[in-house]
Scaffold this motif. Structure first.
Motif, PDB file in Angstrom:
ATOM      1  N   VAL A  84       0.849  -1.196   0.000  1.00 31.86           N
ATOM      2  CA  VAL A  84       0.000   0.000   0.000  1.00 31.86           C
ATOM      3  C   VAL A  84       0.887   1.250   0.000  1.00 31.86           C
ATOM      4  CG1 VAL A  84      -1.646   1.341   1.373  1.00 31.86           C
ATOM      5  CG2 VAL A  84      -2.015  -1.103   1.027  1.00 31.86           C
ATOM      6  N   ALA A  85       1.934   1.255   0.822  1.00 34.50           N
ATOM      7  CA  ALA A  85       2.836   2.411   0.880  1.00 34.50           C
ATOM      8  C   ALA A  85       3.534   2.646  -0.451  1.00 34.50           C
ATOM      9  CB  ALA A  85       3.864   2.221   1.998  1.00 34.50           C
ATOM     10  N   ALA A  86       3.904   1.565  -1.133  1.00 36.57           N
ATOM     11  CA  ALA A  86       4.588   1.673  -2.422  1.00 36.57           C
ATOM     12  C   ALA A  86       3.618   1.938  -3.568  1.00 36.57           C
ATOM     13  CB  ALA A  86       5.374   0.391  -2.703  1.00 36.57           C
ATOM     14  N   GLY A  87       2.324   1.679  -3.327  1.00 39.92           N
ATOM     15  CA  GLY A  87       1.328   1.828  -4.385  1.00 39.92           C
ATOM     16  C   GLY A  87       1.386   0.710  -5.402  1.00 39.92           C
ATOM     17  N   GLU A  88       2.000  -0.406  -4.991  1.00 48.02           N
ATOM     18  CA  GLU A  88       2.141  -1.552  -5.898  1.00 48.02           C
ATOM     19  C   GLU A  88       2.253  -2.828  -5.072  1.00 48.02           C
ATOM     20  OE1 GLU A  88       5.329  -3.184  -9.185  1.00 48.02           O
ATOM     21  OE2 GLU A  88       5.248  -1.053  -8.763  1.00 48.02           O
ATOM     22  N   LEU A  89       1.405  -3.788  -5.379  1.00 50.22           N
ATOM     23  CA  LEU A  89       1.434  -5.050  -4.642  1.00 50.22           C
ATOM     24  C   LEU A  89       0.824  -6.146  -5.499  1.00 50.22           C
ATOM     25  CD1 LEU A  89       1.740  -6.705  -1.977  1.00 50.22           C
ATOM     26  CD2 LEU A  89      -0.518  -5.858  -1.313  1.00 50.22           C
ATOM     27  N   HIS A  90       1.566  -7.210  -5.690  1.00 48.67           N
ATOM     28  CA  HIS A  90       1.045  -8.438  -6.268  1.00 48.67           C
ATOM     29  C   HIS A  90       1.949  -9.561  -5.813  1.00 48.67           C
ATOM     30  CE1 HIS A  90       0.376 -11.554  -9.499  1.00 48.67           C
ATOM     31  NE2 HIS A  90      -0.769 -11.439  -8.859  1.00 48.67           N
ATOM     32  N   CYS A  91       1.440 -10.390  -4.910  1.00 53.31           N
ATOM     33  CA  CYS A  91       2.218 -11.520  -4.426  1.00 53.31           C
ATOM     34  C   CYS A  91       1.281 -12.664  -4.071  1.00 53.31           C
ATOM     35  CB  CYS A  91       3.082 -11.133  -3.231  1.00 53.31           C
ATOM     36  SG  CYS A  91       2.175 -10.594  -1.776  1.00 53.31           S
ATOM     37  N   THR A  92       1.834 -13.857  -4.099  1.00 53.78           N
ATOM     38  CA  THR A  92       1.097 -15.069  -3.759  1.00 53.78           C
ATOM     39  C   THR A  92       1.953 -15.873  -2.791  1.00 53.78           C
ATOM     40  OG1 THR A  92      -0.004 -15.106  -5.902  1.00 53.78           O
ATOM     41  CG2 THR A  92       0.030 -17.179  -4.692  1.00 53.78           C
ATOM     42  N   PHE A  93       1.328 -16.393  -1.732  1.00 56.56           N
ATOM     43  CA  PHE A  93       2.056 -17.163  -0.732  1.00 56.56           C
ATOM     44  C   PHE A  93       1.100 -18.085   0.012  1.00 56.56           C
ATOM     45  CE2 PHE A  93       0.737 -13.092   0.978  1.00 56.56           C
ATOM     46  CZ  PHE A  93       0.218 -13.378   2.235  1.00 56.56           C
ATOM     47  N   LEU A 110      -2.397 -11.333  -2.918  1.00 55.35           N
ATOM     48  CA  LEU A 110      -2.669  -9.936  -2.601  1.00 55.35           C
ATOM     49  C   LEU A 110      -2.380  -9.101  -3.836  1.00 55.35           C
ATOM     50  CD1 LEU A 110      -0.727  -9.534   0.791  1.00 55.35           C
ATOM     51  CD2 LEU A 110      -3.180  -9.928   0.505  1.00 55.35           C
ATOM     52  N   PHE A 111      -3.298  -8.245  -4.210  1.00 61.29           N
ATOM     53  CA  PHE A 111      -2.951  -7.254  -5.228  1.00 61.29           C
ATOM     54  C   PHE A 111      -3.648  -5.942  -4.962  1.00 61.29           C
ATOM     55  CE2 PHE A 111      -6.729  -7.735  -7.876  1.00 61.29           C
ATOM     56  CZ  PHE A 111      -7.081  -9.056  -7.718  1.00 61.29           C
ATOM     57  N   TYR A 112      -2.915  -4.885  -5.258  1.00 62.52           N
ATOM     58  CA  TYR A 112      -3.326  -3.521  -4.937  1.00 62.52           C
ATOM     59  C   TYR A 112      -3.824  -2.824  -6.183  1.00 62.52           C
ATOM     60  CZ  TYR A 112      -2.971   1.248  -3.074  1.00 62.52           C
ATOM     61  OH  TYR A 112      -3.234   2.529  -2.655  1.00 62.52           O
ATOM     62  N   ASN A 113      -4.961  -2.165  -6.053  1.00 61.96           N
ATOM     63  CA  ASN A 113      -5.526  -1.362  -7.125  1.00 61.96           C
ATOM     64  C   ASN A 113      -5.240   0.097  -6.770  1.00 61.96           C
ATOM     65  OD1 ASN A 113      -7.392   0.383  -8.453  1.00 61.96           O
ATOM     66  ND2 ASN A 113      -8.602  -1.389  -9.026  1.00 61.96           N
ATOM     67  N   ALA A 114      -4.174   0.639  -7.329  1.00 72.62           N
ATOM     68  CA  ALA A 114      -3.728   1.993  -6.978  1.00 72.62           C
ATOM     69  C   ALA A 114      -4.763   3.073  -7.279  1.00 72.62           C
ATOM     70  CB  ALA A 114      -2.398   2.306  -7.661  1.00 72.62           C
ATOM     71  N   PRO A 115      -5.440   3.052  -8.448  1.00 78.58           N
ATOM     72  CA  PRO A 115      -6.423   4.119  -8.709  1.00 78.58           C
ATOM     73  C   PRO A 115      -7.536   4.190  -7.660  1.00 78.58           C
ATOM     74  CG  PRO A 115      -5.937   2.941 -10.740  1.00 78.58           C
ATOM     75  CD  PRO A 115      -5.282   2.178  -9.612  1.00 78.58           C
ATOM     76  N   HIS A 116      -7.942   3.040  -7.126  1.00 82.54           N
ATOM     77  CA  HIS A 116      -9.021   3.008  -6.137  1.00 82.54           C
ATOM     78  C   HIS A 116      -8.512   2.896  -4.696  1.00 82.54           C
ATOM     79  CE1 HIS A 116     -11.170   1.649  -9.851  1.00 82.54           C
ATOM     80  NE2 HIS A 116     -11.988   2.582  -9.409  1.00 82.54           N
ATOM     81  N   LYS A 117      -7.192   2.733  -4.546  1.00 79.54           N
ATOM     82  CA  LYS A 117      -6.564   2.587  -3.229  1.00 79.54           C
ATOM     83  C   LYS A 117      -7.192   1.463  -2.400  1.00 79.54           C
ATOM     84  CE  LYS A 117      -4.934   7.399  -2.845  1.00 79.54           C
ATOM     85  NZ  LYS A 117      -4.318   7.396  -4.102  1.00 79.54           N
ATOM     86  N   ILE A 118      -7.376   0.328  -3.063  1.00 81.01           N
ATOM     87  CA  ILE A 118      -7.913  -0.857  -2.387  1.00 81.01           C
ATOM     88  C   ILE A 118      -7.004  -2.053  -2.661  1.00 81.01           C
ATOM     89  CG2 ILE A 118     -10.344  -0.164  -2.360  1.00 81.01           C
ATOM     90  CD1 ILE A 118     -10.711  -1.922  -4.867  1.00 81.01           C
ATOM     91  N   THR A 119      -7.057  -3.009  -1.767  1.00 79.86           N
ATOM     92  CA  THR A 119      -6.313  -4.250  -1.935  1.00 79.86           C
ATOM     93  C   THR A 119      -7.298  -5.402  -1.980  1.00 79.86           C
ATOM     94  OG1 THR A 119      -4.392  -3.370  -0.765  1.00 79.86           O
ATOM     95  CG2 THR A 119      -4.561  -5.775  -0.926  1.00 79.86           C
TER      96      THR A 119
END
Length: 130
Positions: A84-93, A110-119
């Motif tokens: 969220v802090a980086a504005g980029e997230l996509h990982c699987t574990f 987990l994946f982050y949608n930066a335009p909507h600021k949701i994960t």
């Protein structure tokens, strides 16, 4: 692993962002939508079944602190915060939910949608490869 988990994060995010609650409930894996603080915005029927927690009990509450405190660790919450802090997230574990009613090993995406600021948190029961 489900094709949804193998798809690109942009495609999955765009597809899942545009579906109705009924369509979200029809997905064959758990889906949780979180705001930037980790509060639950959406929670589908499959996740209700996997966790044993109704959406009425989780919507509006903090996922990491109030719903699944077992996720309040670097492996899960730390990745969320950093993404969220980086504005980029996509990982699987892999992860173990230690719920009292229904403990279970799962694969988390987990994946982050930066335009909507949701994960988006996708939860699929862990299956050993045949």
């Amino acid at each position: 692993m489900s094709s949804a988990f193998a798809a690109t994060p942009t495609f999955v995010s765009q597809a899942i962002d545009s579906i109705s609650d009924a369509q979200l409930d029809a997905l064959p894996y758990g889906v949780i939508q979180l705001d930037a603080e980790g509060n639950v915005l959406r929670y589908n029927a499959c996740e209700e079944s996997l966790s044993g927690l109704s959406r009425q009990k989780v919507i509006g509450k903090n996922f990491f602190k109030q719903i699944a405190p077992c996720t309040d660790m670097q492996e899960f919450y730390g990745r969320f915060r950093e993404g969220v802090a980086a504005g980029e997230l996509h990982c699987t574990f892999r992860f173990h939910f230690s719920f009292k009613k229904n403990p279970r090993d799962v694969t988390i995406t987990l994946f982050y949608n930066a335009p909507h600021k949701i994960t988006w948190v996708l939860v699929q029961p862990f299956e050993l490869d045949a």
